[in-house]
Design an enzyme around this catalytic site. Sequence first.
Site, short mmCIF file in Angstrom:
data_model
loop_
_atom_site.label_atom_id
_atom_site.label_comp_id
_atom_site.label_asym_id
_atom_site.label_seq_id
_atom_site.Cartn_x
_atom_site.Cartn_y
_atom_site.Cartn_z
N LYS A 1 0.84 -1.20 0.00
CA LYS A 1 0.00 0.00 0.00
C LYS A 1 0.88 1.26 0.00
O LYS A 1 0.71 2.16 -0.79
CB LYS A 1 -0.91 -0.03 1.24
CG LYS A 1 -1.86 1.12 1.36
CD LYS A 1 -2.85 0.85 2.48
CE LYS A 1 -3.61 2.12 2.84
NZ LYS A 1 -4.57 1.91 3.93
N GLU B 1 10.54 -4.95 4.45
CA GLU B 1 10.60 -6.35 4.03
C GLU B 1 10.26 -6.50 2.55
O GLU B 1 10.95 -7.18 1.80
CB GLU B 1 9.59 -7.19 4.84
CG GLU B 1 9.90 -7.35 6.30
CD GLU B 1 9.21 -6.30 7.17
OE1 GLU B 1 9.03 -5.15 6.67
OE2 GLU B 1 8.87 -6.60 8.32
N GLY C 1 -5.08 -2.18 5.12
CA GLY C 1 -4.27 -3.31 4.65
C GLY C 1 -4.95 -4.65 4.88
O GLY C 1 -5.08 -5.48 3.98
N ARG C 2 -5.42 -4.88 6.11
CA ARG C 2 -6.00 -6.18 6.45
C ARG C 2 -7.41 -6.36 5.89
O ARG C 2 -8.02 -7.40 6.10
CB ARG C 2 -5.96 -6.40 7.96
CG ARG C 2 -6.66 -5.32 8.77
CD ARG C 2 -6.26 -5.42 10.24
NE ARG C 2 -6.73 -4.29 11.03
CZ ARG C 2 -6.12 -3.12 11.11
NH1 ARG C 2 -5.01 -2.89 10.40
NH2 ARG C 2 -6.58 -2.17 11.89
N GLU D 1 -5.02 -7.11 14.99
CA GLU D 1 -4.54 -5.79 14.59
C GLU D 1 -5.68 -4.77 14.71
O GLU D 1 -5.45 -3.60 14.93
CB GLU D 1 -4.02 -5.86 13.15
CG GLU D 1 -2.88 -4.92 12.87
CD GLU D 1 -2.19 -5.24 11.58
OE1 GLU D 1 -1.21 -6.01 11.61
OE2 GLU D 1 -2.62 -4.77 10.52
N HIS E 1 -4.64 -33.85 18.14
CA HIS E 1 -3.54 -34.69 18.64
C HIS E 1 -2.45 -33.82 19.25
O HIS E 1 -1.32 -34.28 19.43
CB HIS E 1 -2.99 -35.54 17.50
CG HIS E 1 -4.04 -36.44 16.92
ND1 HIS E 1 -4.22 -37.73 17.34
CD2 HIS E 1 -5.00 -36.20 16.00
CE1 HIS E 1 -5.24 -38.27 16.68
NE2 HIS E 1 -5.74 -37.34 15.87
N LYS F 1 7.85 -0.85 12.30
CA LYS F 1 8.50 -0.36 11.09
C LYS F 1 9.59 0.66 11.46
O LYS F 1 10.67 0.66 10.88
CB LYS F 1 7.47 0.25 10.14
CG LYS F 1 6.52 -0.80 9.53
CD LYS F 1 5.55 -0.23 8.50
CE LYS F 1 4.62 -1.32 7.94
NZ LYS F 1 3.72 -0.89 6.89
C1 G6Q Z 1 -2.69 -3.99 7.84
C2 G6Q Z 1 -1.46 -3.38 8.31
C3 G6Q Z 1 -0.20 -4.07 7.86
C4 G6Q Z 1 0.20 -3.76 6.44
C5 G6Q Z 1 1.64 -4.22 6.23
C6 G6Q Z 1 2.12 -3.96 4.83
O1 G6Q Z 1 -3.79 -3.59 8.08
O2 G6Q Z 1 -1.45 -2.04 8.01
O3 G6Q Z 1 -0.28 -5.47 8.01
O4 G6Q Z 1 -0.66 -4.37 5.53
O5 G6Q Z 1 2.46 -3.57 7.16
O6 G6Q Z 1 2.05 -2.61 4.51
P1 G6Q Z 1 2.20 -2.14 3.03
O7 G6Q Z 1 1.09 -2.71 2.22
O8 G6Q Z 1 2.16 -0.63 3.07
O9 G6Q Z 1 3.54 -2.65 2.54
#
Ligand code: G6Q
Length: 548
Positions: A206, A212, A267-268, A353, A384, A512
Amino acid sequence: MTEIDQTEEWTALANHWAEVKPLQMRDLFQQSPERAEQMSIRQCGILLDYSKNRITSRSMNLLLELAQAVDVDGWRRRMFSGERLNITENRAVLHVALRNRSNHPIWYDGEDVMPGINTVLKQMEAFSGAVRSGEWTGYTGKPISDVVNIGIGGSNLGPLMVCEALKPYQKADLRMHFVSNVDATHILETLRPLDPETTLFIIASKTFTTQETLTNAYTARNWLLQKLGDEKAVARHFVAVSTNGERVSQFGIDTENMFEFWDWVGGRYSLWSAIGLPIAIAIGMDSFYELLQGAHEMDQHFLHADLSENMPVIMALLGIWYVDFANAGTHAILPYDQYLRYLPDYLQQADMESNGKRVTRFGRPVDYPTGPVIWGTAGTDGQHAYYQLIHQGTQLIPCDFIIPVNSHNESGDHHEKLFANCLAQSEALMRGKTRVEAREEMVASGMDPDHIVDLLHHRIFPGNRPSNTLLVDKITPSRLGSLIALYEHKIFIQGVIWRVNSFDQWGVELGKQLASVILPELKEERQTTNHDSSTSGLITYFHRHRKG
Ligand code: G6Q
């Protein structure tokens, strides 16, 4: 405004828990043969049976009064009308618009968001179609055989979970891969068997600033260039999904090959947006539209159904009941379907989150527990392993058992066995095994009386352990869409009741920031006096023992 735990409705629930606590569910079932029927809802091809919960009809009434007191009705309407519910980031929360298949206008900042959404869907349709048909080729003219999505958190878990859940709908000669961890092992092990000439990378971020994702993206770019040797190849092998066009260009991806989404998509909550591009490529756009349609149907149910018959609202209220009144700190998600094996991970992020918050929307510390720890794995393996603790441990762990009635892989009696295991677990958790039953069982097995005395306490199960059962007709794209939307709205309603902002994630932002503080100290072997002695000592140890 009165804090939620100071309201009459909350106090009534706290008092009521004291009355319900000694009741045994097995007795409640005996007293009321209609219990299961009364405590079930069927919607969007999903049956929710919530009768194996520690509730009476009065509990439900009191919980519904709580929902009314916080104006759940108003909140659900506000979400769908594009209000800026995410107040700490001053954003609307409009993932429901992404799957608004009826296409009626949804206004945000004086603009209908639907035309923009439809344009991106068309772009996804064209691109996924071209990749699937072989019309989109790599730099050397070969069709794509492998798609690698590079993203993390919300830009990874949704597409990963859905692609796995809908594997039976995938194009057989197109393999999907997901790389998220910054550990080089993840990307290098993924790339090792791949052919750069036929590999397509989707860089999903986003913000397009996530450490990463960018690190993995550059590693993938170098790998490609090493093999193909020409910068021009990047345009045929890399596309981006982002809200940040400037950063995408800086990386070297032509913004022609960028799929846009918007700041009002969390994001989620983003798998319904262009973040779902890997899903569209894997299962085809028609199936992706079905996924959206299923979510839309659950949205309509959530928006319009009376609260007492509203599946997400009921699940939310039951969760509040256990977390805030019965002192349950965790909630297990137990899908009895191998294809749903990433669902617990996905819901872990979605829930923890969203509702892992300690202050209200107004910034005041809360005095009551909020989001529980979400965990679980696909059945029957857990039986199990950790089910022991659920049956006989000292903690109360509400469970969601999720199982399809029809399997994609009907073979012999596998599915009957899977189904039997699932039902047997929820029944045993509810009923338990009394002292009398345990003794009778041991007597019947011919055990000698002294041994029975020694073992009796170990073989008693207290029961009264709550669960929901969700039966899904079959895990199709649309039913999966409905199931995910169900949980999204459950989480939203819990946030409304706890009065937290379910749509920000400052804890993620902290991670971050922190990663970039220590990194230069590791790389440059600088003095590290700004940390506590533990962190400085660990950094020094790293330098001392690092080879080469
Ligand atoms: C989700 C969070 C988080 C995010 C990641 C990746 O709701 O904000 O999980 O999706 O940190 O972020 P980017 O899409 O900006 O790389």
